[in-house]
Structures are given as structure tokens and as C-alpha cells.
Design an enzyme around this catalytic site. Structure first.
Site, PDB file in Angstrom:
ATOM      1  N   HIS A  83      13.618   7.321  -3.512  1.00 51.58           N
ATOM      2  CA  HIS A  83      12.613   6.322  -3.898  1.00 51.58           C
ATOM      3  C   HIS A  83      13.139   5.503  -5.063  1.00 51.58           C
ATOM      4  O   HIS A  83      13.607   6.058  -6.056  1.00 51.58           O
ATOM      5  CB  HIS A  83      11.301   6.999  -4.318  1.00 51.58           C
ATOM      6  CG  HIS A  83      10.277   6.003  -4.773  1.00 51.58           C
ATOM      7  ND1 HIS A  83       9.522   5.273  -3.881  1.00 51.58           N
ATOM      8  CD2 HIS A  83       9.921   5.565  -6.013  1.00 51.58           C
ATOM      9  CE1 HIS A  83       8.736   4.447  -4.558  1.00 51.58           C
ATOM     10  NE2 HIS A  83       8.954   4.600  -5.852  1.00 51.58           N
ATOM     11  N   ASP A 162      -4.185   6.032  -2.073  1.00 52.53           N
ATOM     12  CA  ASP A 162      -3.333   5.168  -2.902  1.00 52.53           C
ATOM     13  C   ASP A 162      -3.554   3.698  -2.553  1.00 52.53           C
ATOM     14  O   ASP A 162      -3.495   2.840  -3.430  1.00 52.53           O
ATOM     15  CB  ASP A 162      -1.854   5.532  -2.736  1.00 52.53           C
ATOM     16  CG  ASP A 162      -0.986   4.638  -3.599  1.00 52.53           C
ATOM     17  OD1 ASP A 162      -1.217   4.619  -4.821  1.00 52.53           O
ATOM     18  OD2 ASP A 162      -0.130   3.913  -3.056  1.00 52.53           O
ATOM     19  N   ARG A 169      -6.116  -1.257  -8.874  1.00 57.12           N
ATOM     20  CA  ARG A 169      -5.283  -1.353 -10.095  1.00 57.12           C
ATOM     21  C   ARG A 169      -4.731  -2.759 -10.256  1.00 57.12           C
ATOM     22  O   ARG A 169      -4.649  -3.295 -11.358  1.00 57.12           O
ATOM     23  CB  ARG A 169      -4.127  -0.341 -10.026  1.00 57.12           C
ATOM     24  CG  ARG A 169      -4.586   1.098 -10.269  1.00 57.12           C
ATOM     25  CD  ARG A 169      -3.511   2.082  -9.858  1.00 57.12           C
ATOM     26  NE  ARG A 169      -2.306   1.945 -10.620  1.00 57.12           N
ATOM     27  CZ  ARG A 169      -1.091   2.324 -10.179  1.00 57.12           C
ATOM     28  NH1 ARG A 169      -0.957   2.886  -8.983  1.00 57.12           N
ATOM     29  NH2 ARG A 169      -0.045   2.169 -10.929  1.00 57.12           N
ATOM     30  N   SER A 184       0.587   7.678  -7.635  1.00 54.73           N
ATOM     31  CA  SER A 184       0.808   6.743  -6.534  1.00 54.73           C
ATOM     32  C   SER A 184       2.140   7.032  -5.828  1.00 54.73           C
ATOM     33  O   SER A 184       2.201   7.183  -4.604  1.00 54.73           O
ATOM     34  CB  SER A 184       0.794   5.328  -7.121  1.00 54.73           C
ATOM     35  OG  SER A 184       1.234   4.405  -6.188  1.00 54.73           O
ATOM     36  N   LYS A 188       2.662   9.733  -2.103  1.00 47.23           N
ATOM     37  CA  LYS A 188       3.240   9.193  -0.860  1.00 47.23           C
ATOM     38  C   LYS A 188       4.527   9.925  -0.510  1.00 47.23           C
ATOM     39  O   LYS A 188       4.760  10.293   0.639  1.00 47.23           O
ATOM     40  CB  LYS A 188       3.515   7.688  -1.016  1.00 47.23           C
ATOM     41  CG  LYS A 188       2.247   6.857  -1.024  1.00 47.23           C
ATOM     42  CD  LYS A 188       2.528   5.383  -1.238  1.00 47.23           C
ATOM     43  CE  LYS A 188       2.928   5.065  -2.651  1.00 47.23           C
ATOM     44  NZ  LYS A 188       2.899   3.718  -3.089  1.00 47.23           N
TER      45      LYS A 188
HETATM   46  N1  URA Z   1       5.231   1.928  -6.829  1.00 45.80           N
HETATM   47  C1  URA Z   1       4.185   2.586  -6.277  1.00 45.80           C
HETATM   48  O1  URA Z   1       4.234   2.986  -5.123  1.00 45.80           O
HETATM   49  N2  URA Z   1       3.095   2.792  -7.046  1.00 45.80           N
HETATM   50  C2  URA Z   1       2.996   2.383  -8.317  1.00 45.80           C
HETATM   51  O2  URA Z   1       1.988   2.613  -8.947  1.00 45.80           O
HETATM   52  C3  URA Z   1       4.087   1.690  -8.871  1.00 45.80           C
HETATM   53  C4  URA Z   1       5.201   1.479  -8.105  1.00 45.80           C
END
Ligand code: URA
Length: 435
Positions: A83, A162, A169, A184, A188
């Protein structure tokens, strides 16, 4: 039934919520029995008063359980995801997935589209003629098992809480909160079921986190969530002051990724890609000569072979490897030249990313359509000497979203020149390994 107002009040007053209370809030937000105004108040209270890591862990777990949790236990071998917290010119997925697969690591990845100054992996892959970026579950598993790479558009069934929270947000100025970012990202990633995870946490002008300290803090929080699924995690902390590589824009970045897979020595791309694959090998418990083996996949053609297979497995035309003209291209080109002599000190990644959005390579709003052949091809990097009139960049464009003269100015101003030479800095400043 809990009283939502009193839970919001607890956080507003800077007190701790217990895991049951956090789960109650997240479940209610996910099934929309808690209205947006209360969810927004909870987000703002969290933004202002923070959470400790135990609360962030409860948040991450609750968000992860709001949707499907994938089971990759039927896949042979070690599965490892990556990621990146996002950057400009970040085409690393296209390079590391084939490298890792060439070394026997299975790479399952769910990716998204770009928004704002950072690009998205799915948009880049869309520029390969025929490539299908959404895979059904069965096909995803089959590609992962047989080719070793499966990448698909993130579905709404992974951590749906999310999606709701992120949208709130975005419109309540509560994005840049470490516990909320942690929940967040990790909800995932952990829901996607990989056996290991390498995090690429960036800092600098083109990144979410502005300083090395902030990136390190975020990385520490992200790593602390790994025990939720008991997986090993490594994090790289790396600079995103200037774009990664020379190309910014979807098809342009695919072409540059292929060049690296063909063995081109594009220093920063090779540095970051090799480090990520090295970490994957270490997480797999296969650390002998990890860095040299990772680099070798770029030099012996094995990563390129995997890339071709990956493209074909998703209906993509792998002739793009030898015939880059098959990628979409912009109708027009314009060169931007240096206005003075000097040495390149910095190339502001944020400004280059925004300029590429105005060329149609990225989105200002979620509904914008992209022009996949457009973008910016840089000809210089930090530390390079330049002379007046020397090309600094080529703009690839068709129709622009603001006057081309303004985009030219933005690019010239983004490339700062000084009279003193500046040594190139390595991108990676730190590696943090979980347990
Ligand atoms: N990437 C995400 O998936 N969530 C966030 O809050 C910030 C970056």
C-alpha cells in the site's frame, strides 16, 4: 441500545471510547441508522481529541468487519500486498507486482482511481488497450493462483464503512487525522486477506504527510494494526518532494514502468521498487540476498515476462511492451525550457501533479473523465545542471482545463534552480519492520 449523543460527548470531552462503543458507532454509520450529522460530529471530535492506539485498533476492526473479509487460504504460497499512501508519478505497483511474482510471491491488490494531485493505479492500467480493471472474485483468485498477480478495482463490499466515513471526512476537514487514516487504510488492507503487507509511507510536498516525523508516526500506527489479522508488516518511509521517475500521466507512466521492467536504470524507481520487493521477501521468510534477487528480476527479463502474463490475463494487449505507440497518446506536445542557468534543487511534486490534472491526466472531481495520453514528461531530476533554453519538460496535451500558458508557468515555477549544485538524495529514509 447506546446513546449516540453521549458517545459523541465522551470523545468531544477527550475521553476514551471502549471497543463496544466504537463498534456500535461504526455499525450504525455503516447501516446508516446513525445519521450523517452525528457521524460528522464523531469524526470532528476524533479529529480534535484524537484516539489512542487501542481505540484505533477497535475502529480498524469494526470498519474491517463492516464488509467482506477475503479468504486467500486456498492460494498456494505466500501472498503479500503493498500500500502506498499516494504520490505523484507513483507507478510502483506496475513494477513491483511482476518483480515479486517472478520470485514466487503472490500479489493480491485492490486499487483505486486517482483524485486530486495523485494518480490512481486503476487509471494507469486503463491505458493498456483491452485491459479489464475489475475482476470478479473467481477470476481474481484464478489469476492470483496461476500468474501470481491479481489486481482489481476496490469493490464496495470491502470495508463499506470507510466509503461513508471517507466521503464525510472529505467535506468536514477531518481527513488528516492519524487514527482516522489508520482505520481507513488498514481496515481495507486487512479485509483483503493477504499474508503480509508492505507499506510505502511518503512525506514531502506531494504527500499526505509533510514531514518525515509525521510519516514515521503514521507508519507506526499502521503497523500496530497488523495483529488484528496477525500478519507481518514492513513500512518504508520515503520522500515525495519530487515526482517518482520522469513521467506523470497514465499512459506515460505505463510506458516508463515497462522501461524499468526492461532494465532501464531510472534511479528512484529502481530504488523504491527493489526495497519493496526486498521487504516482501523478508516478510515471506526468504531473506537471503533479497535485494540482489529483487534487482535481478529487472535485469534478467523475468519481471517483464510476468508483466506480459499479467496484461494478457486481464485482456490487455501485451504488444504495448515492444510497441509503446499502441498506448493512447495526446494530440499535441509542447516543450518547457529553462529560463536561467543553474542546478535543479527541487521539482515540486504537488505542483507537477496539479498541472497534470489540468492537462486531463487526473480528476478535480470524482466525475471528471480522463484523457489517458496526457501528462508531463520531465527531462531533469534534482541535482541536474541546466542551461538557459534547455528543455525541462514536455507537456503532452489535447484539451486543457486551464490555459496552457498558465500550466507552462506552473511547471517552470515547480522546478527550482539554484547556482550551487545539489547532491541527489535517496528516496528511502527509513525502514520499519513489525514484529
Ligand atoms: N488513503 C486512504 O485510503 N484513507 C485515508 O484516510 C488516507 C489515505
Amino acid at each position: 441500545m447506546k446513546d449516540v449523543v453521549s458517545l459523541i460527548r465522551t470523545k468531544r470531552d477527550g475521553k476514551k471510547l471502549d471497543p463496544d462503543e466504537i463498534r456500535y458507532l461504526i455499525n450504525g454509520i455503516a447501516d446508516q441508522t446513525i445519521p450523517d450529522y452525528q457521524a460528522a460530529a464523531f469524526l470532528m471530535a476524533t479529529y480534535l481529541k484524537g484516539m489512542d492506539q487501542a481505540e484505533a485498533r477497535a475502529l480498524t476492526e469494526a470498519m474491517m468487519h463492516s464488509g467482506d473479509i477475503l479468504d486467500l487460504s486456498g492460494i498456494d504460497g505466500f501472498t503479500c500486498d503493498k500500500h502506498s499512501t499516494g504520490g505523484v508519478g507513483d507507478k510502483i505497483t506496475m513494477i513491483i507486482a511482476p518483480m515479486a511474482a517472478a520470485l514466487g510471491i503472490k500479489v493480491p491488490m485492490y486499487s483505486g482511481r486517482g483524485l486530486g494531485h495523485t494518480g490512481g493505479t486503476i487509471d494507469k492500467l486503463d491505458s493498456v488497450p483491452g485491459f479489464q480493471s475489475t475482476l470478479e472474485n473467481e477470476r481474481f483468485m484464478e489469476n492470483l493462483q496461476t500468474i501470481g498477480i491479481a489486481n482489481s478495482m476496490q469493490t464496495d463490499r470491502i470495508a463499506p464503512a470507510d466509503k461513508i466515513l471517507y466521503a464525510l471526512r472529505d467535506v468536514t476537514a477531518t481527513v488528516d487525522s492519524i487514527p482516522l487514516i489508520t482505520g481507513s487504510i488498514m481496515s481495507k488492507k486487512l479485509a483483503c486477506g493477504a499474508g503480509g503487507l508492505v507499506l510505502d509511507v511518503k512525506f514531502g510536498k506531494g504527500a499526505f504527510m509533510q514531514t518525515q516525523e509525521a510519516a514515521k508516526e503514521l507508519a507506526d500506527w499502521l503497523i500496530q494494526m497488523a495483529p488484528i489479522r496477525n500478519i507481518p508488516v514492513s513500512a518504508l518511509i520515503d520522500r515525495m518532494d519530487q515526482p517518482l521517475g520522469y513521467m506523470v500521466g497514465n499512459a506515460l507512466e505505463m510506458k516508463e514502468s515497462i522501461q524499468v521492467l526492461q532494465g532501464a536504470d531510472i534511479e528512484d524507481l529502481v530504488e523504491v521498487s527493489v526495497a519493496i520487493v526486498r521487504e516482501m521477501l523478508i516478510l515471506a521468510g526468504n531473506s537471503d540476498n533479497a535485494e540482489a534477487r529483487a534487482l535481478a528480476t529487472l535485469k534478467d527479463g523475468s519481471a517483464l515476462t510476468m508483466f506480459r502474463r499479467w496484461m494478457r490475463s486481464c485482456g490487455g494487449d501485451d504488444r504495448v511492451v515492444d510497441e509503446p505507440d499502441r498506448f493512447p497518446a495526446s494530440a499535441l506536445r509542447e516543450t518547457v525550457c529553462a529560463e536561467a542557468n543553474g542546478y535543479v534543487q527541487c521539482i515540486d511534486a504537488m505542483e507537477i501533479g496539479l498541472a497534470s490534472v489540468y492537462l486531463g491526466a487526473g480528476r478535480l472531481t470524482k466525475t471528471d473523465t480522463l484523457d489517458l495520453g496526457t501528462g508531463i514528461e520531465l527531462h531533469v531530476k534534482q541535482g541536474d545542471p541546466v542551461e538557459t533554453g534547455q528543455p525541462l519538460a514536455t507537456i503532452h496535451y489535447s484539451q486543457t482545463r486551464k490555459p496552457l500558458t498558465e500550466i507552462r508557468r506552473q511547471i517552470v515555477d515547480a522546478i527550482s534552480l539554484e547556482s550551487e549544485p545539489k547532491a541527489r538524495e535517496s528516496r528511502i529514509v527509513q525502514v520499519i519492520r513489525g514484529n
